[in-house]
Design an enzyme around this catalytic site. Structure first.
Site, PDB file in Angstrom:
ATOM      1  N   CYS A 160       7.010  63.350   6.390  1.00 53.18           N
ATOM      2  CA  CYS A 160       8.039  64.350   6.673  1.00 53.18           C
ATOM      3  C   CYS A 160       8.143  64.522   8.178  1.00 53.18           C
ATOM      4  CB  CYS A 160       7.670  65.673   6.046  1.00 53.18           C
ATOM      5  SG  CYS A 160       7.174  65.506   4.334  1.00 53.18           S
ATOM      6  N   ARG A 188      12.291  59.659   9.021  1.00 52.49           N
ATOM      7  CA  ARG A 188      10.930  59.730   8.495  1.00 52.49           C
ATOM      8  C   ARG A 188      10.903  60.225   7.047  1.00 52.49           C
ATOM      9  NH1 ARG A 188       6.820  59.876  12.245  1.00 52.49           N
ATOM     10  NH2 ARG A 188       5.564  61.015  10.761  1.00 52.49           N
ATOM     11  N   TRP A 235      10.061  64.496   2.565  1.00 49.88           N
ATOM     12  CA  TRP A 235      10.070  63.315   1.691  1.00 49.88           C
ATOM     13  C   TRP A 235       9.054  63.651   0.615  1.00 49.88           C
ATOM     14  CZ3 TRP A 235       6.656  59.536  -0.026  1.00 49.88           C
ATOM     15  CH2 TRP A 235       7.225  58.367  -0.529  1.00 49.88           C
ATOM     16  N   ASN A 256       3.222  68.691   6.895  1.00 47.26           N
ATOM     17  CA  ASN A 256       3.341  67.266   6.654  1.00 47.26           C
ATOM     18  C   ASN A 256       1.958  66.788   6.255  1.00 47.26           C
ATOM     19  OD1 ASN A 256       3.984  64.580   6.715  1.00 47.26           O
ATOM     20  ND2 ASN A 256       4.220  64.438   8.937  1.00 47.26           N
ATOM     21  N   GLY A 257       1.844  66.047   5.145  1.00 50.44           N
ATOM     22  CA  GLY A 257       0.528  65.601   4.692  1.00 50.44           C
ATOM     23  C   GLY A 257       0.309  66.013   3.249  1.00 50.44           C
ATOM     24  N   GLU A 302       8.894  38.126   3.476  1.00 50.64           N
ATOM     25  CA  GLU A 302       9.570  39.106   4.324  1.00 50.64           C
ATOM     26  C   GLU A 302      11.089  39.110   4.061  1.00 50.64           C
ATOM     27  OE1 GLU A 302       8.761  41.571   5.957  1.00 50.64           O
ATOM     28  OE2 GLU A 302      10.338  41.946   7.413  1.00 50.64           O
ATOM     29  N   LYS A 336      13.153  42.371   2.751  1.00 44.18           N
ATOM     30  CA  LYS A 336      14.324  42.929   3.455  1.00 44.18           C
ATOM     31  C   LYS A 336      15.459  43.170   2.461  1.00 44.18           C
ATOM     32  CE  LYS A 336      12.946  44.101   6.298  1.00 44.18           C
ATOM     33  NZ  LYS A 336      11.623  44.095   6.760  1.00 44.18           N
ATOM     34  N   GLU A 354      14.657  46.067   0.012  1.00 42.65           N
ATOM     35  CA  GLU A 354      14.635  47.381   0.656  1.00 42.65           C
ATOM     36  C   GLU A 354      16.029  47.968   0.836  1.00 42.65           C
ATOM     37  OE1 GLU A 354      11.045  47.753   3.871  1.00 42.65           O
ATOM     38  OE2 GLU A 354      12.503  46.185   4.262  1.00 42.65           O
ATOM     39  N   HIS A 385       5.320  26.497 -11.075  1.00 43.64           N
ATOM     40  CA  HIS A 385       4.361  27.201 -11.942  1.00 43.64           C
ATOM     41  C   HIS A 385       4.955  28.487 -12.519  1.00 43.64           C
ATOM     42  CE1 HIS A 385       1.239  24.422 -10.847  1.00 43.64           C
ATOM     43  NE2 HIS A 385       1.482  24.644  -9.562  1.00 43.64           N
ATOM     44  N   LYS A 435      10.500  55.533   6.888  1.00 47.83           N
ATOM     45  CA  LYS A 435      10.135  54.657   7.993  1.00 47.83           C
ATOM     46  C   LYS A 435       8.634  54.621   8.194  1.00 47.83           C
ATOM     47  CE  LYS A 435      10.793  52.006  11.444  1.00 47.83           C
ATOM     48  NZ  LYS A 435      10.963  50.611  11.003  1.00 47.83           N
TER      49      LYS A 435
HETATM   50  C1  G6P Z   1       6.993  51.583   5.445  1.00 51.64           C
HETATM   51  C2  G6P Z   1       8.213  51.016   6.130  1.00 51.64           C
HETATM   52  C3  G6P Z   1       8.043  49.513   6.323  1.00 51.64           C
HETATM   53  C4  G6P Z   1       6.765  49.228   7.096  1.00 51.64           C
HETATM   54  C5  G6P Z   1       5.547  49.855   6.412  1.00 51.64           C
HETATM   55  C6  G6P Z   1       4.320  49.781   7.298  1.00 51.64           C
HETATM   56  O1  G6P Z   1       6.926  51.120   4.128  1.00 51.64           O
HETATM   57  O2  G6P Z   1       9.375  51.267   5.349  1.00 51.64           O
HETATM   58  O3  G6P Z   1       9.153  48.998   7.044  1.00 51.64           O
HETATM   59  O4  G6P Z   1       6.587  47.849   7.193  1.00 51.64           O
HETATM   60  O5  G6P Z   1       5.795  51.240   6.156  1.00 51.64           O
HETATM   61  O6  G6P Z   1       4.550  50.554   8.431  1.00 51.64           O
HETATM   62  P1  G6P Z   1       3.805  50.398   9.822  1.00 51.64           P
HETATM   63  O7  G6P Z   1       4.422  51.455  10.687  1.00 51.64           O
HETATM   64  O8  G6P Z   1       2.349  50.650   9.555  1.00 51.64           O
HETATM   65  O9  G6P Z   1       4.049  49.025  10.312  1.00 51.64           O
END
Ligand code: G6P
Length: 610
Positions: A2, A27, A74, A100-101, A483, A487, A490, A506, A605
């Protein structure tokens, strides 16, 4: 997860809080709220959904106050709705807080408070805190002491800010496991979970550490330990500008960040290569480089995209440094009592430097005595401060939830670290020089690839309605397949899987028909012939093929349905190039589907809760 922002001074805090919340929205964004004090009474306004909805509500109320707190939520405990949104207040409406936490023992605390007659309005763990603090004020303690005593009873993590209308000149802030900074201004002070919320007002920042409690008044700031000892805090001048944070004319932060990669890669490499010796210099590792090079084993721990960077790092470290390397999900690593020896080095890779699982894994590795190093983007972040040494990626602020430039700069830093270690061990000067010169050429090659944006947008138009995608690559490009698939998942909500191309036979081959687009990452390298065979197999089953190939490759150019031709480099650096078209493909598909690219549903994020 948050976002927290707070203000005390002699201006109207309401627009400051709303602006701060807009900056923090990335966030976490399922609900938001503000709380202020006026004439010794508190006003709280909350709303489900985006900060702009809260802003509309606040505008109608014509509020004014010189002290207040704002929060974007969040959800972790309780669904996103107005009741669960922060701030939370006590029954008498004299104390309110934002948190937050996660309060892990909130059930026990809640039961105890309920037995004393406290009633709970929300389903959150955070509300427990406000009643707990209230219970201490009722026993005659002032607000600062009440917060302090409450926190002695709390297990879990918090970035916390509290205001009492009975002492309306101060914000009490406390931190354990969730980031919190204090911004020092002129006749005004701020708190925030992230500097971006307050950067337009002050660049003088104090980082709170775990276990610290701060009392923030308009002309005064003091910090104490949980046991009342005063602490001298250093003020840091930060250099990040608002321009850096803003979208810079692009439709979305994600596109801006994709396009910024040549620049962020240059920043990541700058000053870190000695051409004539074919060596890397990384100031952050100066004191530990011998121990690092002598490591019996390297572990790379991370989450999400950073974990994918770790997978590429494993290939680099094993090929060039000849040190056994393992890659771990930080979340798994922390809970399974991993075998860690004193001769091991554990790198924690994190864009934000605040990911809760990565931070917890770091603490575990530290206890076990390993050399603990960081690869982070956010300067002064928790992981950067908790590690013994490390390297910043210098990607600049990354706001789009889907990580792009953070990933490619992480790969760059991993390559630099490989070069540093390998040259200390057995890599020749000539081979070192080749890596160094290829690294320096990467930003221009990325510029070339970005020119393919329009071509990739057209491909996105063809494939935007697909419901599944398969991404396949070999060797260094297997993590890129993962990756690329991440992407797409996401931001476009299309199901996508990444696989090592050889594994196709496989299992995944059973899925292939004319409705299954398959993205091959197929540059010309030692596994090229094998991947051509895989492509033939997909073609034979009617699969539609998009392939990332090297410029001069006429064979695959003819064979596949859509070829994206990119410049070439040495194998270890190829992932920095091959991932760029995949970022653009995911971006354009999401935009064409009309989705919120920068704030995809259910994602945040920076995941600062477990
Ligand atoms: C979240 C973000 C990802 C990121 C991951 C790790 O899931 O949406 O984009 O790769 O956290 O985050 P960090 O800040 O530790 O790289």
């Amino acid at each position: 997860m948050c976002g927290i922002v707070g203000y005390v001074g002699n201006k109207n805090c309401v627009p400051i809080l709303i602006n701060g919340l807009k900056r923090l929205e990335y966030r976490g964004y399922d609900s938001a709220g503000i709380g202020i004090v006026n004439h010794n009474s508190i006003t709280i306004v909350k709303n489900k959904g985006k900060v702009s909805f809260l802003e509309e509500k606040v505008d109608k109320l014509d509020l004014e106050s010189e002290i207040g707190l704002g929060h974007t939520r969040w959800a972790t405990h309780g669904i996103p709705n107005e009741l669960n949104a922060h701030p939370h207040a006590n029954e008498d409406q004299t104390i309110f807080l934002i948190h937050n936490g996660i309060i892990e023992n909130y059930q026990v605390l809640k039961k105890g408070l309920q037995s004393f007659g406290y009633e709970f309005k929300s389903e959150t763990d955070s509300e427990v805190l406000v009643h707990l603090i209230d219970s201490f004020t009722k026993r005659g303690h002032d607000i600062t002491k009440s917060v302090q005593l409450s926190l002695h009873e709390v297990e879990g993590t918090y970035g916390l800010a509290v205001i009492s209308s009975k002492e309306p000149d101060k914000i009490i802030a406390a931190r354990k496991g969730s980031p919190l900074v204090v911004g020092i201004g002129d006749n005004e002070n701020f708190i925030a979970s992230d500097v971006s919320a307050i950067i337009s007002y002050t660049k003088q920042i104090v980082y709170l550490e775990d276990g610290e409690i701060a009392v923030i008044k308009k002309n005064e700031f003091t910090a104490k330990t949980a046991f009342d000892n005063e602490i001298e805090k250093e003020i840091h001048e930060i250099s990040m500008t608002l321009d850096e944070i803003d979208r810079g004319g692009y439709a979305h932060f994600m596109l801006k960040e994709i396009m910024e990669q040549p620049e962020s890669l240059r920043n990541s490499i700058r000053g870190r290569i000695i051409d004539e010796d074919g060596r890397a210099i990384l100031g952050g590792l100066r004191d530990v480089v011998d121990k690092l090079a002598d490591s019996k084993r390297i572990i790379l721990a991370a989450c999400g995209t950073s974990w994918h960077a770790g997978l590429v790092g494993e290939y680099m470290f094993e090929q060039f440094c000849r040190i056994p390397t393992e890659v771990e999900y930080a979340s798994e690593f922390r809970y399974r009592n991993p075998v860690i020896e004193k001769e091991d080095t554990v790198f924690f890779i994190s864009q934000s430097g605040e990911t809760a699982d990565t931070l917890a894994a770091l603490k575990e590795a530290k206890i076990k005595g390993a050399l603990v190093l960081g690869i982070c983007n956010v300067v002064g972040s928790s992981i950067a401060r908790e590690t013994q040494a490390g390297v910043y990626t210098h990607a600049g602020p990354e706001i789009g939830v889907a990580s792009t430039k953070a990933f490619t700069t992480q790969l760059t830093v991993l390559a630099l670290i490989s070069l540093l270690i390998a040259r200390k061990k057995n890599l020749s000067k000539v081979d070192g020089q080749q890596i160094a010169s290829e690294l320096k050429l990467i930003p221009e090659k990325v510029e070339e690839i970005l020119k393919l944006n329009l071509q990739i947008e057209k491909i996105a138009e063809e494939f935007k309605d697909a419901s599944n995608f398969l991404y396949l690559g070999r060797g260094y490009n297997f993590p890129v397949a993962l990756e690329g698939a991440l992407k797409l998942k996401e931001i476009s909500y299309i199901h996508a899987e990444g696989y090592p191309a050889a594994e196709m036979k496989h299992g995944p081959i059973a899925l292939i028909d004319e409705n299954m687009p398959v993205v091959f990452i197929a540059p010309k390298d030692s596994t090229y012939d094998k991947i051509v065979s895989n492509i033939q197999e997909v073609k034979a089953r009617g699969g539609r093929i998009i392939a990332i190939i090297t410029e001069e490759d006429e064979q695959l150019n003819k064979l596949v349905d859509y070829a994206i031709r990119i410049p070439s480099t040495i194998r270890m650096l190829m992932p920095i190039l091959t991932v760029i078209p995949l970022q653009l493909l995911a971006y354009h598909i999401a935009v064409k589907k009309g989705l919120n690219v920068d704030q995809p549903r259910n994602l945040a994020k920076s995941v600062t809760v477990e």
